[in-house]
Design a protein around this motif. Sequence first.
Motif, PDB file in Angstrom:
ATOM      1  N   PRO A  32     -29.988  42.284 136.110  1.00 30.53           N
ATOM      2  CA  PRO A  32     -29.395  41.472 135.030  1.00 30.53           C
ATOM      3  C   PRO A  32     -30.196  41.562 133.737  1.00 30.53           C
ATOM      4  N   THR A  33     -29.493  41.483 132.620  1.00 33.50           N
ATOM      5  CA  THR A  33     -30.132  41.584 131.308  1.00 33.50           C
ATOM      6  C   THR A  33     -30.276  40.207 130.682  1.00 33.50           C
ATOM      7  N   ASP A  34     -31.142  40.108 129.665  1.00 37.57           N
ATOM      8  CA  ASP A  34     -31.470  38.813 129.074  1.00 37.57           C
ATOM      9  C   ASP A  34     -31.868  39.000 127.610  1.00 37.57           C
ATOM     10  N   PRO A  35     -30.897  39.059 126.681  1.00 41.19           N
ATOM     11  CA  PRO A  35     -31.238  39.281 125.272  1.00 41.19           C
ATOM     12  C   PRO A  35     -31.898  38.091 124.604  1.00 41.19           C
ATOM     13  N   VAL A  36     -32.064  36.977 125.341  1.00 45.29           N
ATOM     14  CA  VAL A  36     -32.755  35.821 124.776  1.00 45.29           C
ATOM     15  C   VAL A  36     -34.157  36.203 124.315  1.00 45.29           C
ATOM     16  N   LEU A  37     -34.777  37.144 125.042  1.00 46.20           N
ATOM     17  CA  LEU A  37     -36.149  37.526 124.721  1.00 46.20           C
ATOM     18  C   LEU A  37     -36.244  38.477 123.532  1.00 46.20           C
ATOM     19  N   GLY A 252     -31.277  47.020 127.757  1.00 46.97           N
ATOM     20  CA  GLY A 252     -31.107  46.244 128.977  1.00 46.97           C
ATOM     21  C   GLY A 252     -32.351  45.420 129.220  1.00 46.97           C
ATOM     22  N   ILE A 253     -32.490  44.332 128.491  1.00 50.93           N
ATOM     23  CA  ILE A 253     -33.735  43.560 128.462  1.00 50.93           C
ATOM     24  C   ILE A 253     -33.859  42.721 129.729  1.00 50.93           C
ATOM     25  N   ARG A 254     -35.000  42.849 130.403  1.00 54.42           N
ATOM     26  CA  ARG A 254     -35.270  42.017 131.586  1.00 54.42           C
ATOM     27  C   ARG A 254     -35.963  40.740 131.140  1.00 54.42           C
ATOM     28  N   GLY A 255     -35.626  39.631 131.804  1.00 49.44           N
ATOM     29  CA  GLY A 255     -36.178  38.381 131.322  1.00 49.44           C
ATOM     30  C   GLY A 255     -36.352  37.320 132.380  1.00 49.44           C
ATOM     31  N   ILE A 285     -40.703  43.051 133.505  1.00 52.54           N
ATOM     32  CA  ILE A 285     -40.430  42.119 132.408  1.00 52.54           C
ATOM     33  C   ILE A 285     -41.406  42.345 131.260  1.00 52.54           C
ATOM     34  N   LEU A 286     -42.672  42.582 131.587  1.00 53.46           N
ATOM     35  CA  LEU A 286     -43.685  42.795 130.549  1.00 53.46           C
ATOM     36  C   LEU A 286     -43.352  44.035 129.714  1.00 53.46           C
ATOM     37  N   GLY A 293     -38.740  44.013 122.419  1.00 54.59           N
ATOM     38  CA  GLY A 293     -39.089  43.071 121.369  1.00 54.59           C
ATOM     39  C   GLY A 293     -39.546  43.757 120.093  1.00 54.59           C
ATOM     40  N   VAL A 294     -40.319  44.832 120.243  1.00 55.77           N
ATOM     41  CA  VAL A 294     -40.795  45.574 119.070  1.00 55.77           C
ATOM     42  C   VAL A 294     -39.654  46.336 118.398  1.00 55.77           C
TER      43      VAL A 294
END
Length: 311
Positions: A32-37, A252-255, A285-286, A293-294
């Motif tokens: 699952p992805t998480d664009p909140v981060l 596909g951001i992991r969060g 996640i890191l 994020g960058v």
Amino acid sequence: MVVTILVFTLLAWGLADWNLPTALLLAAGLAPTDPVLAGDVQVGDPNEGQEDVVRFALTAEAGLNDGMAFPFVYLAIAVAQPTFSLSASLTHWFLYDLLYRVGVGVLVGWLSGRLLSYLIFELPQRISIKTTAYGFVALAVTLISFGLTELAHGYGFLAVFVAAITVRNHERTHEYHTYMHAFSDQIERLLIALLLLLFGGAIASGLLESLTWPDVVLAVLLVFVIRPLGGWLTLAGTGVRGLKRWVIASFGIRGIGSLFYIAFALHETSFMSPQRIWALTGLTILISVFIHGVLSTPVMNRLDRRFRRRV
């Protein structure tokens, strides 16, 4: 997400010495992805009239993922049971964990959205509700939607997503949407800051000590290869091409959701090497938080410049 789960499960099982239940859990938790981060890849303020397909696709995908990843987590839990029977367990998973729970999530979410729409758009015409209370009214009904769905053994995350869509499609130009977006954005930033602080503390306390080199390879492959290629292939036929297609596929951001899925499954039954599971999850996640994020701001700025020139 489904393609990512399938490919990652096979790689973790065949190349990194994870057993099948644990490989499936890792895939279901990390897919699952998480664009909140990465706030720049989220949809903008409502009623701006300038929403683009990239931000909309990434945000909508994350909302659906939060609900649709759970059936695969439950499948991993079923496979991990000592009394696992292929035919009986798969039948129960398909009928109950997939069809029933998803159906309850969609139904209760729709009903909650209808109720929320009444409270927001109809009730203020009969009684006085200050606009500053809009956010708290929505938050309360959101929590009720989640709670009722979980009591009915459905997927609460999916219900909240459906409820939000239902509300958004009612009185689309109402001022409520602006108030709600501002309220939820503030709450989101506050909670994410707290969770990232705890996540950093966990890393400093030795979260990654159980990592193996195959796990490092898996994390890198997921972020840089499996998700981008899988996303690019599954976007075929959608009309999205070029840079937009690659951005949707690559971000596909992991969060935080991954931490919840893993914690939930480990609480339900036993899996192989829990500390190693947490280490691989934390590393993935890191990497994602740092890379995405960058890159989110410059990539989205470039897309915006191209869009404006084309217009």
